[in-house]
Design an enzyme around this catalytic site. Sequence first.
Site, PDB file in Angstrom:
ATOM      1  CB  SER A 319      -0.925   0.007   1.219  1.00  0.00           C
ATOM      2  OG  SER A 319      -0.151  -0.041   2.397  1.00  0.00           O
ATOM      3  CB  SER A 320       4.347   1.887  -1.095  1.00  0.00           C
ATOM      4  OG  SER A 320       4.143   1.520  -2.442  1.00  0.00           O
ATOM      5  CB  CYS A 321       0.531   4.277  -4.118  1.00  0.00           C
ATOM      6  SG  CYS A 321       1.713   3.845  -5.413  1.00  0.00           S
ATOM      7  CB  THR A 322      -2.690   4.768  -0.198  1.00  0.00           C
ATOM      8  OG1 THR A 322      -2.561   3.374   0.053  1.00  0.00           O
ATOM      9  CG2 THR A 322      -3.293   4.977  -1.576  1.00  0.00           C
TER      10      THR A 322
END
Length: 377
Positions: A319-322
């Site tokens: 979930s790195s993008c968020t």
Amino acid sequence: MAYLDAASTEPLHPAARDALLTAIDAGWADPARLYGAARRAQMLLERARAEVAELIGARADEVSFTSSGTQAVHLGVLGTLAGRRRAGRRLVASAVEHSSVLHAGQVHERDGGEVEIVGVGRTGRVDAEAFAAAVARPGAALACLQTANHEVGTLQPVEEAARACQEAGVPLLADAAQSAGRLPVPGGWSVLTASAHKWGGPAGVGVLAVRKGVRWRSPLPEDERERRRVPGFENVPAIVAAAAALRARSAEAEAEGRRLSALTARIRAEVPRLVPDVEVVGDPDLRLPHIVTFSCLYVEGEALLTELDKAGFAVSSGSSCTASTLRPSHVLEAMGVLTHGNVRVSLPRGVSEDDVDRFLAVLPGIVRRIRSSLGVR
């Protein structure tokens, strides 16, 4: 430090470094001007455009360079919707698209448009029949489907979706950010986007390719550069380096892909054997060669990443993008899998087997210690 976060960004490819250093001296001038230094910059820019076009299966005049992959997606989505406003107002996209696609969809909705999201199965692969049905309904103006998922690595049925789009007369935008330079570009797309730093080029270069015949209108104030698709001064040295990296990565993709696939297959097999209560997510076969993602029950992802960092491993959460928003990953939620305790391991070009061995050796103890600190045995 073992760097295992290539899905976020790859280290600069040696071919890109060499090209960048040369182009900084030769390609600094304004390529839109008419003196000698400008003509050299223009020649370098057009040569890079031709190389990138050849490697993604496009014509040179279909390719524009943007300031990032995100900008390429925003311009691709909103520009195609603007160009096809009379055809309809509905955007069709899979539930696991990159946030750049979903954010462009939110802008479209605020402008009175409609967004239809098509679900995925537990492996993260879109339901091709549902996607085709959504595209075929009246009012569809554009469909978006990534070539491969950025969080779990699952490949998407792009060519199958493209056939459905062609039958319905709807253009397909394929986001190739994670696969360009690693796998052949699937056919049938109408608009293609990609990002150079994902394949070992410099950050700050995106690719937007729009097929001849696809109606596209800039959602931004018009600018003369990049075929009136992208405003602003081109970073010619970075674009030259991006093209050099793409050519080099494409040439080594088959051999390096086999090597990385074997390493990720090993991680997929070993992690659930070594660590109890773990779920490995993503398609086991139809996947990118370099990404493997797993979730550990009873463990917070941030705590796990922090401890792995202390142990010398740079990895990220799926979930790195968020991560900065502290919201669960929309990709993992759409797949119906565990959204906490998630780790994405993405192997860069040239990663050693020793790095993977050491990662598998330290992971069980780290998970055990975190669980123990929470009273979980």
